[in-house]
Write a protein that holds these residues in place. Structure first.
Motif, short mmCIF file in Angstrom:
data_model
loop_
_atom_site.label_atom_id
_atom_site.label_comp_id
_atom_site.label_asym_id
_atom_site.label_seq_id
_atom_site.Cartn_x
_atom_site.Cartn_y
_atom_site.Cartn_z
N LYS A 9 -51.65 -36.88 5.08
CA LYS A 9 -50.42 -37.36 4.35
C LYS A 9 -49.40 -37.77 5.02
O LYS A 9 -48.60 -38.94 4.69
CB LYS A 9 -49.98 -35.81 3.84
CG LYS A 9 -49.09 -36.25 2.46
CD LYS A 9 -48.66 -34.87 1.86
CE LYS A 9 -49.59 -34.04 1.29
NZ LYS A 9 -49.19 -32.94 0.78
N TRP A 13 -47.87 -41.82 4.82
CA TRP A 13 -46.55 -41.89 4.26
C TRP A 13 -45.69 -42.62 5.05
O TRP A 13 -45.20 -43.50 4.96
CB TRP A 13 -46.03 -40.39 3.98
CG TRP A 13 -44.58 -40.65 3.22
CD1 TRP A 13 -43.29 -40.26 3.84
CD2 TRP A 13 -44.27 -41.39 1.92
NE1 TRP A 13 -42.40 -40.48 2.59
CE2 TRP A 13 -43.00 -41.38 1.60
CE3 TRP A 13 -45.13 -42.08 1.02
CZ2 TRP A 13 -42.45 -41.70 0.62
CZ3 TRP A 13 -44.41 -42.67 -0.02
CH2 TRP A 13 -42.98 -42.53 -0.29
N PHE A 27 -43.34 -35.36 -3.34
CA PHE A 27 -44.37 -34.62 -2.88
C PHE A 27 -44.90 -33.46 -3.73
O PHE A 27 -43.75 -32.70 -4.26
CB PHE A 27 -44.49 -34.33 -1.22
CG PHE A 27 -44.50 -35.16 -0.48
CD1 PHE A 27 -45.67 -35.88 0.00
CD2 PHE A 27 -43.34 -35.77 -0.03
CE1 PHE A 27 -46.11 -36.93 0.57
CE2 PHE A 27 -43.58 -36.88 0.91
CZ PHE A 27 -44.83 -37.53 1.36
N ASP A 37 -50.39 -34.68 -5.29
CA ASP A 37 -49.96 -34.50 -3.92
C ASP A 37 -48.49 -35.25 -3.71
O ASP A 37 -47.82 -35.02 -2.89
CB ASP A 37 -51.04 -34.95 -3.16
CG ASP A 37 -52.06 -34.01 -2.69
OD1 ASP A 37 -51.98 -32.82 -3.17
OD2 ASP A 37 -53.10 -34.19 -2.67
N PHE A 55 -54.57 -36.39 -1.56
CA PHE A 55 -54.93 -36.53 -0.31
C PHE A 55 -56.33 -35.57 -0.15
O PHE A 55 -55.96 -34.39 -0.11
CB PHE A 55 -53.88 -36.27 0.82
CG PHE A 55 -52.59 -37.27 0.50
CD1 PHE A 55 -52.59 -38.49 1.69
CD2 PHE A 55 -51.68 -37.20 -0.30
CE1 PHE A 55 -51.62 -39.27 1.35
CE2 PHE A 55 -50.67 -38.12 -0.32
CZ PHE A 55 -50.49 -39.14 0.45
#
Length: 139
Positions: A9, A13, A27, A37, A55
């Motif tokens: 993640k 990101w 999130f 997520d 994810f």
């Protein structure tokens, strides 16, 4: 190879939003029971769109079910997986992705991400209080 979903993640990101494409994001967003997520609000071709991301390192079936549940609340629903899972998606899940309009993004350990399967844009979505709060944050 990613050891944790958190690592996947964070790597995604950092590389996905480096240019601040997401105007707003959250999130663990409670758009449904169990949370999405990541939810983003992005501007694309003079229109705003809401994206959901799930994810997963290994449980692809669960990611697909979660993305399907997210799809009613967003314009595009995605799963994000490690790049080594790309063949599994191609060989086993393409029909499901097309049927439910879900996209797949793969991420390499170094951060490079790629759209393996495009999510279809959905015009008609349900707006709930959580999404309204995210959209209005800062106003």
């Amino acid at each position: 190879m990613f050891l944790t979903e958190k690592e996947l993640k964070e790597t995604f990101w950092k590389n996905y939003n480096y240019s601040r494409r997401a105007i707003k994001y959250q999130f663990e967003c409670s758009i449904r029971i169990g949370n999405a997520d990541l939810i983003t609000i992005e501007k694309y071709q003079d229109n705003f769109q809401i994206n959901a991301f799930e994810f997963k390192l290994s449980d692809i079936k669960k990611a697909l079910l979660q993305a399907k549940a997210n799809a009613q609340y967003v314009n595009k629903s995605w799963i994000v997986i490690p790049s080594e899972k790309a063949d599994l998606i191609r060989n086993r899940y393409l029909n499901y992705l097309k049927e439910h309009r879900i996209g797949v993004i793969t991420v390499e350990e170094g951060g490079r991400w790629e759209i393996l399967h495009r999510a279809y844009y959905q015009n008609d979505i349900k707006i709930n209080q959580t999404l309204l709060n995210l959209m209005m944050k800062g106003y």
